[in-house]
Design an enzyme around this catalytic site. Structure first.
Site, PDB file in Angstrom:
ATOM      1  CB  ILE A 320     -47.779 -11.936   3.214  1.00 51.13           C
ATOM      2  CG1 ILE A 320     -46.296 -12.200   3.533  1.00 51.13           C
ATOM      3  CG2 ILE A 320     -48.044 -10.451   3.018  1.00 51.13           C
ATOM      4  CD1 ILE A 320     -45.363 -11.806   2.396  1.00 51.13           C
ATOM      5  CB  SER A 322     -48.747 -17.629   9.802  1.00 52.96           C
ATOM      6  OG  SER A 322     -49.834 -18.368   9.284  1.00 52.96           O
ATOM      7  CB  ALA A 323     -44.044 -20.822   9.081  1.00 54.77           C
ATOM      8  CB  SER A 324     -43.989 -24.363  12.606  1.00 54.61           C
ATOM      9  OG  SER A 324     -42.671 -24.221  12.111  1.00 54.61           O
ATOM     10  CG  LEU A 325     -40.391 -22.675  14.357  1.00 50.94           C
ATOM     11  CD1 LEU A 325     -38.901 -22.964  14.223  1.00 50.94           C
ATOM     12  CD2 LEU A 325     -40.934 -23.224  15.662  1.00 50.94           C
ATOM     13  CB  ALA A 326     -41.253 -16.890  12.248  1.00 52.45           C
ATOM     14  CB  VAL A 328     -43.360 -13.703   6.305  1.00 55.72           C
ATOM     15  CG1 VAL A 328     -42.652 -12.733   5.359  1.00 55.72           C
ATOM     16  CG2 VAL A 328     -42.453 -14.884   6.643  1.00 55.72           C
ATOM     17  CG  ASP A 478     -38.463 -26.866   7.177  1.00 53.94           C
ATOM     18  OD1 ASP A 478     -39.223 -27.849   7.084  1.00 53.94           O
ATOM     19  OD2 ASP A 478     -38.838 -25.761   7.609  1.00 53.94           O
TER      20      ASP A 478
END
Length: 668
Positions: A320, A322-326, A328, A478
């Site tokens: 649902i 997406s970020a820089s490191l992971a 969800v 952050d």
């Protein structure tokens, strides 16, 4: 004897290359009087009477002899003796009619005219030039050398100005090629054990190197020969910014992971960096590349030994977010009491830990590379701090602990929600949390549908972060709109949901107190006090500029920054670098938080929103629970409110003389 056709220089002939077959033209610098031209000879009569008389006095009749050459005209001096000997030694044999030229004869300047009529040489005349003519020829020769040297120096200086650096285009191309060769040599000498890792590391490093090369090229090409203030500079630097930002977007999208995080950090510095970078890199704030479900399955097997479906009910295959490191995934979890709840499962990208150090080294290399061509760009030190921060974010157990500590600090606040952690389904690379529905804080339309009062929401939001900075000294480092959701409490008040607790910074107690005093003095426009505390924090001689970087007044931040750039001119980046490099590292993250607060303040159209944080900073100065400390706090707060009202009154009466909080900016 046929008429002798002779060619005589007015003041001597200098550096004229002899022609062997035909003399068809002469240089424009020699003054000839043309009297007669036939199909084989060029004849002119010089008007210099001294030289003509000298020739008549020194005739030397030569025996007639057949030659295989055309007339030769030259001047014997120290510049052309060797040239003549080299060119003509083997032409026409060793006929006695050719004037011999001693190799060491450099003391006198002589002229020889060899004249031919119908393939027969009738005469050859040798003479010595008058001393004054000889001196003038030598003087002219010396002036020519000096002019040639001066032209050469001017050309070199012009080339240096065009390059804009000690490096020429050829130089930085050479460095680029050598960099590629060095990288390839390292991989050949010390290759990874796994050939797949070799390919991956090699390609990722080449992308970084290529991006650095392109960025350097764009700025060198579009700004070549231009200085700030020149016509065309502003237009060209915008083009360079745009192309360089696109190169960075391409690099971050291809390499993913750490590079996405770096892009997010850059995008948050919108009051310092050019807008071309901010607009291009902001895409990574919410939309980062994600991995396939097959990769997620592999990670679950490694971390838990199970398939996601064995741990959750209805684990959604597509993320649902997406970020820089992971990324969800939404899922449902059955609790021990058989209750089924919605959860958010945060899954770290596979292989990120293995790439982490290599990517940091690559970024360090490219920043060093760029610094070679832009000496004022000295921000590579930031990578050390970024490396420390990212290592924390890669540990999801640490993130879970941070969220629980934050919940304890605000345990009495009914308008702040932090998702609950489910420890039985959490590892270092998998984090399972309570799923909370909400609207992003920058979604004006969604907030209006919820009936949220924007001013009340802003005060809630700014107070929560002000307490983290000024009171608790434990800062969520952050913050961006994607990590802040809003929902309604049962009584209709705004409820702020704080997500992503991977990076927190503990602020040193002395730094916290000094920063409280700095913020208070900036709000009051007290330049002397603000510079004092800025120096204590490490800003040094640039203390007066720290307030601009804090940009307490969003409506004036751009104007103040422009004023600073006008004052510092080409040293703006140098000064900013010195300020940031010497500040406590906690303050760097405070600056990032300030950027978010400023964005939200502008987005909501709130005026003087910084004053709400100023009241919290006064509370941070008096944190004790004893009655004396509390009395000091209320008294200081009362005086502060009165001072603000007085300043605001003066500002409205005389706006050109007094501004809040930029009253100090005229000191810059």
């Amino acid at each position: 004897m046929n008429q002798i056709h002779s060619t005589i220089l007015k003041k001597g002939i200098l550096n004229i290359k002899p022609q062997i077959r035909n003399i068809t033209k002469c240089t424009n610098t020699i003054n000839y009087n043309n009297n007669n031209i036939n199909n084989r000879y060029f004849t002119s009569i010089n008007k210099n009477k001294n030289i003509e008389n000298l020739l008549q006095q020194q005739p030397q009749q030569q025996p007639q002899q057949q030659l295989q050459q055309q007339p030769i005209l030259f001047v014997q001096n120290q510049n052309n003796i060797n040239y003549f000997k080299r060119e003509y030694t083997n032409i026409g044999g060793t006929s006695p009619n050719r004037q011999s030229v001693p190799e060491n004869s450099t003391t006198k300047t002589t002229a020889t005219a060899t004249v031919e009529t119908d393939n027969v040489v009738n005469s050859s005349t040798t003479f010595t030039l008058p001393k004054e003519v000889e001196e003038e020829i030598i003087d002219k020769n010396e002036r020519g050398k000096e002019q040639e040297q001066e032209n050469k120096q001017q050309k070199e200086q012009k080339d240096d100005n065009k390059s804009g650096s000690i490096f020429s285009i050829k130089g930085w191309l050479t460095i680029s090629i050598l960099s590629v060769l060095a990288l390839g040599t390292k991989l050949v000498i010390d290759p990874p054990q796994n050939i797949d890792k070799l390919d991956l590391a090699f390609i990722r490093n080449l992308r970084v190197l290529y991006a650095g090369f392109k960025i350097t090229f764009y700025y060198k090409y579009y700004l070549m020969g231009l200085n700030r203030g020149d016509e065309g500079f502003a237009e060209n630097i915008q083009i360079a910014h745009k192309l360089a930002a696109k190169a960075m977007v391409d690099l971050c999208y291809q390499n993913k992971g750490i590079f996405i995080k770096v892009a997010q950090i850059i995008a948050s510095l919108d009051h310092i960096l050019p807008q071309e970078y901010i607009k291009s890199l902001s895409i990574f704030q919410d939309h980062a590349p994600f991995v396939t479900f097959e990769e997620v399955e592999k990670l679950f097997k490694i971390e838990t030994g199970k398939h996601p479906d064995d741990m959750f009910i209805d684990f959604e295959r597509l993320p649902i977010n997406s970020a820089s490191l992971a990324q969800v995934h939404k899922a449902k979890l059955k609790l021990e009491n058989d209750e089924i709840i919605e959860v958010a499962v945060k899954v770290q990208y596979p292989g990120l830990m293995n790439k982490f150090q290599k990517d940091m080294d690559s970024l360090d290399n490219v920043l060093t590379y760029i610094t070679l061509f832009f000496p004022s760009f000295q921000f590579s030190w930031i990578l050390g701090e970024a490396s420390s921060c990212l290592s924390q974010e890669l540990d999801f157990v640490n993130e879970a602990k941070n969220s629980e500590k934050m919940k304890q600090l605000f345990i009495g606040n009914q308008q702040l929600s932090i998702p609950k952690v489910y420890w039985n389904h959490t590892t270092k690379r998998i984090l399972t949390m309570e799923f909370i529905h909400g609207v992003r804080i920058d979604n004006r339309e969604g907030l209006d549908k919820l009936g949220i009062d924007l001013k009340e929401l802003y005060y809630l939001f700014s107070d929560i972060f002000a307490q983290q900075i000024f009171v608790h000294g434990f800062l969520h480092s952050d913050p961006h709109p994607g990590n802040l959701l809003v929902r309604k409490t049962p009584n209709g008040k705004p409820d702020l949901v704080l997500l992503d607790h991977g990076l927190y910074k503990k602020i040193d107690e002395n730094v916290r107190l000094d920063f409280c005093h700095l913020w208070k003095s900036l709000c009051l426009g007290d330049a002397k006090t603000s510079e004092f505390y800025a120096e204590r924090l490490g800003a040094g001689i640039y203390a007066k500029h720290l307030g601009i970087l804090l940009n307490l007044n969003p409506s004036k931040s751009r104007e103040n920054l422009r004023n600073m750039k006008r004052e510092l001119k080409d040293q703006t980046l140098v000064v900013i670098n010195e300020i940031l490099k010497n500040l406590p590292k906690e303050i760097l993250l405070v600056l990032k938080t300030n950027n978010l607060i400023r964005q939200i303040t502008t987005h909501f159209g709130i005026e003087n929103g910084f004053l709400n944080m100023a009241k919290t900073c006064i509370k941070g100065i008096y944190t004790g629970n004893d009655i004396i400390t509390k009395l000091k706090y209320y008294l200081t707060l009362c005086i502060f409110n009165i001072e603000i009202k007085v300043i605001d009154f003066i500002k409205k009466r005389k706006p050109p003389q007094v501004e809040i909080p930029s009253t100090y900016h005229h000191h810059h």
